[in-house]
Design a protein around this motif. Sequence first.
Motif, PDB file in Angstrom:
ATOM      1  N   VAL A  85       0.120   4.945   3.297  1.00 30.28           N
ATOM      2  CA  VAL A  85      -1.043   5.938   2.508  1.00 30.28           C
ATOM      3  C   VAL A  85       0.241   7.150   1.769  1.00 30.28           C
ATOM      4  CG1 VAL A  85      -2.938   5.335   4.215  1.00 30.28           C
ATOM      5  CG2 VAL A  85      -1.237   7.101   4.810  1.00 30.28           C
ATOM      6  N   SER A 109      -7.901  -3.678  -8.904  1.00 34.60           N
ATOM      7  CA  SER A 109      -7.671  -3.022  -7.232  1.00 34.60           C
ATOM      8  C   SER A 109      -7.952  -1.414  -7.843  1.00 34.60           C
ATOM      9  CB  SER A 109      -6.512  -3.407  -6.763  1.00 34.60           C
ATOM     10  OG  SER A 109      -6.312  -2.774  -5.481  1.00 34.60           O
ATOM     11  N   ILE A 168      -4.795   7.652   1.549  1.00 38.33           N
ATOM     12  CA  ILE A 168      -5.683   6.751   0.221  1.00 38.33           C
ATOM     13  C   ILE A 168      -4.430   6.246   0.486  1.00 38.33           C
ATOM     14  CG2 ILE A 168      -5.572   6.795  -3.067  1.00 38.33           C
ATOM     15  CD1 ILE A 168      -5.247  10.135  -2.875  1.00 38.33           C
ATOM     16  N   SER A 169      -5.156   4.513   0.697  1.00 36.43           N
ATOM     17  CA  SER A 169      -4.603   3.221   0.625  1.00 36.43           C
ATOM     18  C   SER A 169      -4.746   2.886  -0.592  1.00 36.43           C
ATOM     19  CB  SER A 169      -5.262   2.580   1.600  1.00 36.43           C
ATOM     20  OG  SER A 169      -4.355   1.146   1.675  1.00 36.43           O
ATOM     21  N   PRO A 170      -3.460   1.715  -1.123  1.00 36.11           N
ATOM     22  CA  PRO A 170      -3.158   1.114  -2.321  1.00 36.11           C
ATOM     23  C   PRO A 170      -3.577   0.155  -1.726  1.00 36.11           C
ATOM     24  CG  PRO A 170      -0.889   1.136  -1.205  1.00 36.11           C
ATOM     25  CD  PRO A 170      -1.594   2.416  -0.578  1.00 36.11           C
ATOM     26  N   GLU A 171      -4.212  -0.750  -0.660  1.00 33.30           N
ATOM     27  CA  GLU A 171      -4.227  -1.588  -0.094  1.00 33.30           C
ATOM     28  C   GLU A 171      -6.463  -1.728   0.089  1.00 33.30           C
ATOM     29  OE1 GLU A 171      -3.776  -3.704   3.384  1.00 33.30           O
ATOM     30  OE2 GLU A 171      -1.572  -3.117   2.805  1.00 33.30           O
ATOM     31  N   GLY A 172      -6.604  -1.285  -1.503  1.00 31.17           N
ATOM     32  CA  GLY A 172      -8.246  -1.176  -1.971  1.00 31.17           C
ATOM     33  C   GLY A 172      -9.151  -2.153  -2.388  1.00 31.17           C
ATOM     34  N   PRO A 221      -7.929   1.727  -5.268  1.00 31.24           N
ATOM     35  CA  PRO A 221      -7.202   2.528  -3.403  1.00 31.24           C
ATOM     36  C   PRO A 221      -8.353   3.335  -3.409  1.00 31.24           C
ATOM     37  CG  PRO A 221      -6.264   3.370  -6.173  1.00 31.24           C
ATOM     38  CD  PRO A 221      -7.383   2.455  -6.572  1.00 31.24           C
ATOM     39  N   ARG A 222      -8.164   3.263  -2.058  1.00 28.79           N
ATOM     40  CA  ARG A 222      -9.321   2.787  -1.420  1.00 28.79           C
ATOM     41  C   ARG A 222      -9.077   4.669  -0.569  1.00 28.79           C
ATOM     42  NH1 ARG A 222     -13.341   1.589   2.064  1.00 28.79           N
ATOM     43  NH2 ARG A 222     -13.613   2.290   4.084  1.00 28.79           N
ATOM     44  N   THR A 223      -9.877   6.038  -1.161  1.00 25.05           N
ATOM     45  CA  THR A 223     -10.067   6.973  -0.268  1.00 25.05           C
ATOM     46  C   THR A 223     -10.474   7.206   1.178  1.00 25.05           C
ATOM     47  OG1 THR A 223      -8.923   7.543  -2.447  1.00 25.05           O
ATOM     48  CG2 THR A 223      -9.700   9.410  -0.777  1.00 25.05           C
TER      49      THR A 223
END
Length: 415
Positions: free
Chosen positions: A102, A179, A168-172, A181-183
């Motif tokens: 992350v 895509s 913040i994860s790139p696997e969103g 990002p998941r925050t």
Amino acid sequence: MFTAFERLVAVRYLRAKKQEGVISVIGWITVAGILLGVGALIVVMSVMNGFRHDLLATITGVQGHVVIGSFDKSLPDYEKMVVNLESKSGVTAASAYIEGQVLATANGNNTGALVRGMKREDILKRDFMRNAVVQGSLDGFDEGSGVLIGIRMARKLGIYTGSKIKLISPEGQVTAFGSVPRTKTYSVAGIVDVGNAMFDDGMILMPLKESQIYFRRKGTVNYIEVILEKPETARERMKEFRAEYADSSIWMQDWMARNSQFIGVLQVERNMMFIIVAMVVLVAAFNIISSQIMLVNDKAKGIAIMRTMGASRKSIMKIFMITGSSVGIVGTVLGTLAGVSLALNIENIRRWIEAVFDTTLFPPEFYFLTRVPASVKIEEVFWTIVVALVLSFLAAVIPAWRASRLDPVEVLRYE
């Protein structure tokens, strides 16, 4: 082994007179050379031993001894596997976890981090990780949504217990526009100080349930780690585990394979440092030869007179063996005392030097550890002493043999 006459003459030769000042200086330089060589060798070996022990202890204390994963990147039946693994003899604990990269941000500062989603009970199973919590606590860790962060990361981001940190994860989530990002923002429930800059600077511990939600892995985990009573048996135990799960897509890796680069580099550095510092002892041994040859030349007349009075060649050789070996023995003893003392207090010395000269001698970013470790091993000190004494003894043989071969007739011909 040595007669009173031989010891008496040797002691008189070791006491340099005014006209023998050069020989005396060379003798003291030789003692200093052996002292420095033996002392440096003990300190270097102790620091390398301590560095290897502490580095691997922190790595295995956080990562475990055997890691189990899946080529599908998912272990749905992880709870049964954990129970099965923990029931085996020689297994201290087994824990399931989720791991993901992350970007952590707080107070306008950003840093990359590795999130490990774990249960509170799995953290408590590991003394190393449980004792690493220096702020906050693990109470209510599973039920809450707070995270634990490394102490160096906390300093870098300027946060503390109770602060907020955004991950913040790139696997969103995948949308029609790509895509996203998941925050998500979490509160800091505690701060850990592992003692390894690699983890203290980039590790975040998150409750397992929360990490499953955050990384969208509900009901599954990435990995299972196994802690063994005897870490050195990891490779053999891994073969047993692999045989049991041979028909699945599971892969396994032991801690030595995971950290093979570290182990290899440490071993190479240790061997090279040993060779380099051992050269100092070897050079000092050659100084024994030069100083003793000068002593033989200076005492040639005295040797000739002793030979005419009945002293045997063997007796003359013993006299100079005593003088040469004494230099090596004194240097070795003083070097051993100095080396062991320095090794046992190396961290305090490092702190004092850094405080006095306002500098950093041991950057954690490069060496991964936050202190200078040292582990004095009796067997290594013993062999260092043996090698130094053997070299000193061998170095004394040549001048002693030369002294015993002097012909009194030739020496006293023109006197």
